[in-house]
Design a protein around this motif. Structure first.
Motif, PDB file in Angstrom:
ATOM      1  N   LYS A  81      25.684  62.229  78.062  1.00 21.85           N
ATOM      2  CA  LYS A  81      25.344  63.142  76.972  1.00 21.85           C
ATOM      3  C   LYS A  81      24.238  64.101  77.398  1.00 21.85           C
ATOM      4  O   LYS A  81      24.102  65.177  76.841  1.00 21.85           O
ATOM      5  N   TYR A 106      34.914  61.981  78.715  1.00 16.14           N
ATOM      6  CA  TYR A 106      34.821  63.187  77.896  1.00 16.14           C
ATOM      7  C   TYR A 106      35.198  62.889  76.445  1.00 16.14           C
ATOM      8  O   TYR A 106      34.516  63.317  75.511  1.00 16.14           O
ATOM      9  N   LYS A 128      34.911  60.215  74.792  1.00 13.79           N
ATOM     10  CA  LYS A 128      33.928  59.351  74.129  1.00 13.79           C
ATOM     11  C   LYS A 128      32.763  60.147  73.539  1.00 13.79           C
ATOM     12  O   LYS A 128      32.022  59.630  72.720  1.00 13.79           O
ATOM     13  N   LEU A 129      32.611  61.392  73.981  1.00 12.55           N
ATOM     14  CA  LEU A 129      31.498  62.219  73.524  1.00 12.55           C
ATOM     15  C   LEU A 129      31.822  62.912  72.204  1.00 12.55           C
ATOM     16  O   LEU A 129      32.979  63.193  71.906  1.00 12.55           O
ATOM     17  N   ASN A 130      30.767  63.212  71.434  1.00 12.63           N
ATOM     18  CA  ASN A 130      30.993  63.952  70.190  1.00 12.63           C
ATOM     19  C   ASN A 130      31.196  65.443  70.501  1.00 12.63           C
ATOM     20  O   ASN A 130      31.052  65.879  71.635  1.00 12.63           O
ATOM     21  N   VAL A 131      31.531  66.202  69.488  1.00 13.68           N
ATOM     22  CA  VAL A 131      31.870  67.612  69.658  1.00 13.68           C
ATOM     23  C   VAL A 131      30.720  68.405  70.286  1.00 13.68           C
ATOM     24  O   VAL A 131      30.939  69.233  71.176  1.00 13.68           O
ATOM     25  N   LEU A 132      29.501  68.166  69.856  1.00 11.44           N
ATOM     26  CA  LEU A 132      28.346  68.886  70.386  1.00 11.44           C
ATOM     27  C   LEU A 132      28.198  68.642  71.892  1.00 11.44           C
ATOM     28  O   LEU A 132      28.004  69.583  72.665  1.00 11.44           O
ATOM     29  N   HIS A 133      28.314  67.394  72.318  1.00 13.99           N
ATOM     30  CA  HIS A 133      28.160  67.081  73.738  1.00 13.99           C
ATOM     31  C   HIS A 133      29.350  67.591  74.557  1.00 13.99           C
ATOM     32  O   HIS A 133      29.188  67.984  75.717  1.00 13.99           O
ATOM     33  N   ARG A 134      30.519  67.614  73.967  1.00 14.43           N
ATOM     34  CA  ARG A 134      31.679  68.201  74.666  1.00 14.43           C
ATOM     35  C   ARG A 134      31.456  69.691  74.895  1.00 14.43           C
ATOM     36  O   ARG A 134      31.756  70.216  75.969  1.00 14.43           O
TER      37      ARG A 134
END
Length: 98
Positions: free
Chosen positions: A23, A50, A52-58
């Motif tokens: 993250k 990828y 597993k990450l939320n939208v912001l971190h993507r």
């Protein structure tokens, strides 16, 4: 920064391993440059990681080229801590393996 083979490492290989927070990691490669044990590689983030990450971190990853640090040779880590100090995002910590 360059690799220094005279680094005073604290552990035998395999006791401590670097853990990368995907993250936070931006794949800049500072860890790769300073690691005397060649623990790191910078590459495109894996699809399962990828997702597993939320939208912001993507989104953040897309901005930074979808590159992150992985530790394919984590068992070679000798706990010198250079990677932790070198990471501008503070995305690396050292953890006991067992």
């Amino acid at each position: 920064m360059s690799k220094d083979s005279s680094v005073d490492c604290k552990q035998k290989p395999g006791v401590i391993a670097p853990v990368v927070d995907l993250k936070r990691c931006e794949g800049k490669g500072d860890c790769l440059e300073v690691c005397p044990e060649n623990v790191f590689e910078i590459r495109r983030i894996g699809e399962s990681d990828y997702l597993k990450l939320n939208v912001l971190h993507r989104f953040k990853l897309r901005v930074h080229g979808m590159k992150v640090a992985y530790t394919p040779n984590a068992n070679a880590c000798r706990s010198c801590g250079l990677c932790v100090s070198a990471c501008p995002e503070r995305a690396i910590k050292l953890a006991r393996t067992a």
